[in-house]
Design a protein around this motif. Structure first.
Motif, PDB file in Angstrom:
ATOM      1  N   LYS A  46       0.835  -1.207   0.000  1.00 48.92           N
ATOM      2  CA  LYS A  46       0.000   0.000   0.000  1.00 48.92           C
ATOM      3  C   LYS A  46       0.869   1.256   0.000  1.00 48.92           C
ATOM      4  CE  LYS A  46      -3.777   2.350   2.438  1.00 48.92           C
ATOM      5  NZ  LYS A  46      -3.428   3.580   1.800  1.00 48.92           N
ATOM      6  N   SER A  47       1.924   1.265   0.802  1.00 53.02           N
ATOM      7  CA  SER A  47       2.812   2.440   0.856  1.00 53.02           C
ATOM      8  C   SER A  47       3.476   2.688  -0.488  1.00 53.02           C
ATOM      9  CB  SER A  47       3.918   2.270   1.885  1.00 53.02           C
ATOM     10  OG  SER A  47       3.490   1.702   3.038  1.00 53.02           O
ATOM     11  N   ALA A  48       3.942   1.622  -1.121  1.00 48.14           N
ATOM     12  CA  ALA A  48       4.621   1.775  -2.408  1.00 48.14           C
ATOM     13  C   ALA A  48       3.656   2.302  -3.460  1.00 48.14           C
ATOM     14  CB  ALA A  48       5.212   0.442  -2.841  1.00 48.14           C
ATOM     15  N   LYS A  49       2.431   1.782  -3.478  1.00 49.81           N
ATOM     16  CA  LYS A  49       1.447   2.255  -4.459  1.00 49.81           C
ATOM     17  C   LYS A  49       1.013   3.685  -4.169  1.00 49.81           C
ATOM     18  CE  LYS A  49      -0.266  -2.189  -5.935  1.00 49.81           C
ATOM     19  NZ  LYS A  49      -1.410  -3.090  -6.062  1.00 49.81           N
ATOM     20  N   ASP A  50       0.852   4.030  -2.906  1.00 49.50           N
ATOM     21  CA  ASP A  50       0.506   5.406  -2.550  1.00 49.50           C
ATOM     22  C   ASP A  50       1.593   6.367  -2.991  1.00 49.50           C
ATOM     23  OD1 ASP A  50      -1.872   4.558  -1.446  1.00 49.50           O
ATOM     24  OD2 ASP A  50      -1.198   4.739   0.640  1.00 49.50           O
ATOM     25  N   SER A  93      -6.033  12.191  -9.147  1.00 48.87           N
ATOM     26  CA  SER A  93      -6.927  11.077  -9.448  1.00 48.87           C
ATOM     27  C   SER A  93      -6.413  10.270 -10.634  1.00 48.87           C
ATOM     28  CB  SER A  93      -8.328  11.612  -9.747  1.00 48.87           C
ATOM     29  OG  SER A  93      -9.194  10.565 -10.096  1.00 48.87           O
ATOM     30  N   LEU A  94      -5.902  10.940 -11.630  1.00 42.60           N
ATOM     31  CA  LEU A  94      -5.322  10.254 -12.778  1.00 42.60           C
ATOM     32  C   LEU A  94      -4.090   9.452 -12.373  1.00 42.60           C
ATOM     33  CD1 LEU A  94      -5.385   9.713 -15.809  1.00 42.60           C
ATOM     34  CD2 LEU A  94      -4.108  11.835 -16.150  1.00 42.60           C
ATOM     35  N   GLY A  95      -3.258  10.017 -11.505  1.00 42.51           N
ATOM     36  CA  GLY A  95      -2.083   9.300 -11.001  1.00 42.51           C
ATOM     37  C   GLY A  95      -2.474   8.060 -10.214  1.00 42.51           C
ATOM     38  N   THR A  96      -3.525   8.155  -9.394  1.00 44.38           N
ATOM     39  CA  THR A  96      -4.015   7.003  -8.630  1.00 44.38           C
ATOM     40  C   THR A  96      -4.555   5.926  -9.569  1.00 44.38           C
ATOM     41  OG1 THR A  96      -4.567   8.438  -6.777  1.00 44.38           O
ATOM     42  CG2 THR A  96      -5.625   6.286  -6.823  1.00 44.38           C
ATOM     43  N   SER A  97      -5.285   6.345 -10.599  1.00 44.92           N
ATOM     44  CA  SER A  97      -5.825   5.384 -11.567  1.00 44.92           C
ATOM     45  C   SER A  97      -4.714   4.697 -12.351  1.00 44.92           C
ATOM     46  CB  SER A  97      -6.770   6.096 -12.543  1.00 44.92           C
ATOM     47  OG  SER A  97      -7.858   6.648 -11.865  1.00 44.92           O
ATOM     48  N   MET A  98      -3.703   5.456 -12.720  1.00 44.04           N
ATOM     49  CA  MET A  98      -2.575   4.862 -13.451  1.00 44.04           C
ATOM     50  C   MET A  98      -1.846   3.835 -12.581  1.00 44.04           C
ATOM     51  SD  MET A  98      -1.019   8.172 -15.442  1.00 44.04           S
ATOM     52  CE  MET A  98       0.404   7.309 -16.065  1.00 44.04           C
ATOM     53  N   THR A  99      -1.664   4.145 -11.314  1.00 42.01           N
ATOM     54  CA  THR A  99      -1.004   3.213 -10.394  1.00 42.01           C
ATOM     55  C   THR A  99      -1.845   1.957 -10.213  1.00 42.01           C
ATOM     56  OG1 THR A  99       0.099   5.020  -9.249  1.00 42.01           O
ATOM     57  CG2 THR A  99      -0.063   2.936  -8.077  1.00 42.01           C
ATOM     58  N   ALA A 100      -3.153   2.110 -10.080  1.00 42.27           N
ATOM     59  CA  ALA A 100      -4.044   0.956  -9.906  1.00 42.27           C
ATOM     60  C   ALA A 100      -4.030   0.058 -11.140  1.00 42.27           C
ATOM     61  CB  ALA A 100      -5.465   1.427  -9.616  1.00 42.27           C
ATOM     62  N   ILE A 104       3.958   2.666 -13.524  1.00 40.63           N
ATOM     63  CA  ILE A 104       5.143   2.678 -14.385  1.00 40.63           C
ATOM     64  C   ILE A 104       6.288   1.894 -13.763  1.00 40.63           C
ATOM     65  CG2 ILE A 104       4.508   4.837 -15.520  1.00 40.63           C
ATOM     66  CD1 ILE A 104       6.457   6.292 -13.690  1.00 40.63           C
ATOM     67  N   GLY A 105       5.997   1.151 -12.705  1.00 40.91           N
ATOM     68  CA  GLY A 105       6.998   0.265 -12.115  1.00 40.91           C
ATOM     69  C   GLY A 105       7.693   0.790 -10.877  1.00 40.91           C
ATOM     70  N   ILE A 106       7.402   2.004 -10.487  1.00 45.57           N
ATOM     71  CA  ILE A 106       8.053   2.573  -9.309  1.00 45.57           C
ATOM     72  C   ILE A 106       7.599   1.856  -8.045  1.00 45.57           C
ATOM     73  CG2 ILE A 106       8.267   4.661  -7.894  1.00 45.57           C
ATOM     74  CD1 ILE A 106       8.140   6.263 -10.491  1.00 45.57           C
ATOM     75  N   ALA A 107       6.295   1.559  -7.952  1.00 44.50           N
ATOM     76  CA  ALA A 107       5.773   0.867  -6.760  1.00 44.50           C
ATOM     77  C   ALA A 107       6.408  -0.507  -6.617  1.00 44.50           C
ATOM     78  CB  ALA A 107       4.254   0.749  -6.841  1.00 44.50           C
ATOM     79  N   LYS A 108       6.615  -1.194  -7.718  1.00 45.24           N
ATOM     80  CA  LYS A 108       7.244  -2.523  -7.658  1.00 45.24           C
ATOM     81  C   LYS A 108       8.679  -2.427  -7.146  1.00 45.24           C
ATOM     82  CE  LYS A 108       4.454  -4.438 -11.357  1.00 45.24           C
ATOM     83  NZ  LYS A 108       4.427  -4.902 -12.742  1.00 45.24           N
ATOM     84  N   MET A 109       9.414  -1.439  -7.631  1.00 44.34           N
ATOM     85  CA  MET A 109      10.801  -1.270  -7.183  1.00 44.34           C
ATOM     86  C   MET A 109      10.855  -0.917  -5.698  1.00 44.34           C
ATOM     87  SD  MET A 109      12.796   0.613 -10.337  1.00 44.34           S
ATOM     88  CE  MET A 109      11.774   2.059 -10.324  1.00 44.34           C
ATOM     89  N   ILE A 110       9.985  -0.018  -5.274  1.00 48.53           N
ATOM     90  CA  ILE A 110       9.972   0.400  -3.872  1.00 48.53           C
ATOM     91  C   ILE A 110       9.574  -0.755  -2.972  1.00 48.53           C
ATOM     92  CG2 ILE A 110       8.764   1.862  -2.202  1.00 48.53           C
ATOM     93  CD1 ILE A 110       8.717   4.036  -4.376  1.00 48.53           C
ATOM     94  N   SER A 111       8.528  -1.496  -3.347  1.00 47.66           N
ATOM     95  CA  SER A 111       8.088  -2.605  -2.496  1.00 47.66           C
ATOM     96  C   SER A 111       9.157  -3.689  -2.432  1.00 47.66           C
ATOM     97  CB  SER A 111       6.755  -3.173  -2.978  1.00 47.66           C
ATOM     98  OG  SER A 111       6.887  -3.792  -4.231  1.00 47.66           O
TER      99      SER A 111
END
Length: 134
Positions: A46-50, A93-100, A104-111
């Protein structure tokens, strides 16, 4: 007064190590052993996606501000006092939708890095536990 003498005074003020019982008490209260592994994994994801959604929203907002105004365009758009707030909310909102949708892979790298850090923390905490506490 020279800088060398000032450093000499600082190094002389190094505190003594804590007594063993005080050190154990600090470690016991500082450890986060109450959460399960599944809970920690959920928090990390959740933190990485946020983070990624906030970052994407910020980038999109900056891009919209940079490219949103066309030279020679109509200046009436700037007359609306709530325009910036609504555009900021729309970009977040667009950024949240794109992450959901995968981002672009940032959440995966962070997690991935946070999971490594959590595994290391758990390993170190297990090694630091006294033998009689197991």
């Amino acid at each position: 007064m020279s800088d060398v003498s000032a450093f000499g005074k600082i190094s002389a003020a190094v505190p003594m190590p804590l007594p063993p019982k005080a050190d154990q008490a600090i470690r016991a209260t500082g450890s986060r052993g109450t959460g399960s592994a599944a809970t920690e994994n959920t928090k990390i994801e959740k933190s990485a996606k946020d983070f990624e959604s906030i970052l994407l929203g910020s980038w999109l907002q900056q891009a919209e501000q940079s490219f949103g105004t066309v030279p020679g365009g109509d200046g009436d758009d700037d007359a609306d006092p709530g325009k910036d707030q609504f555009q900021g909310m729309a970009m977040q909102s667009l950024g949240t939708s794109m992450t959901a949708a995968g981002g672009i892979g940032i959440a995966k790298m962070i997690s991935k890095q946070l999971h490594k850090a959590e595994d290391m923390r758990v390993t170190v905490a297990a090694k630091m536990q006294p033998a009689d506490a197991k």
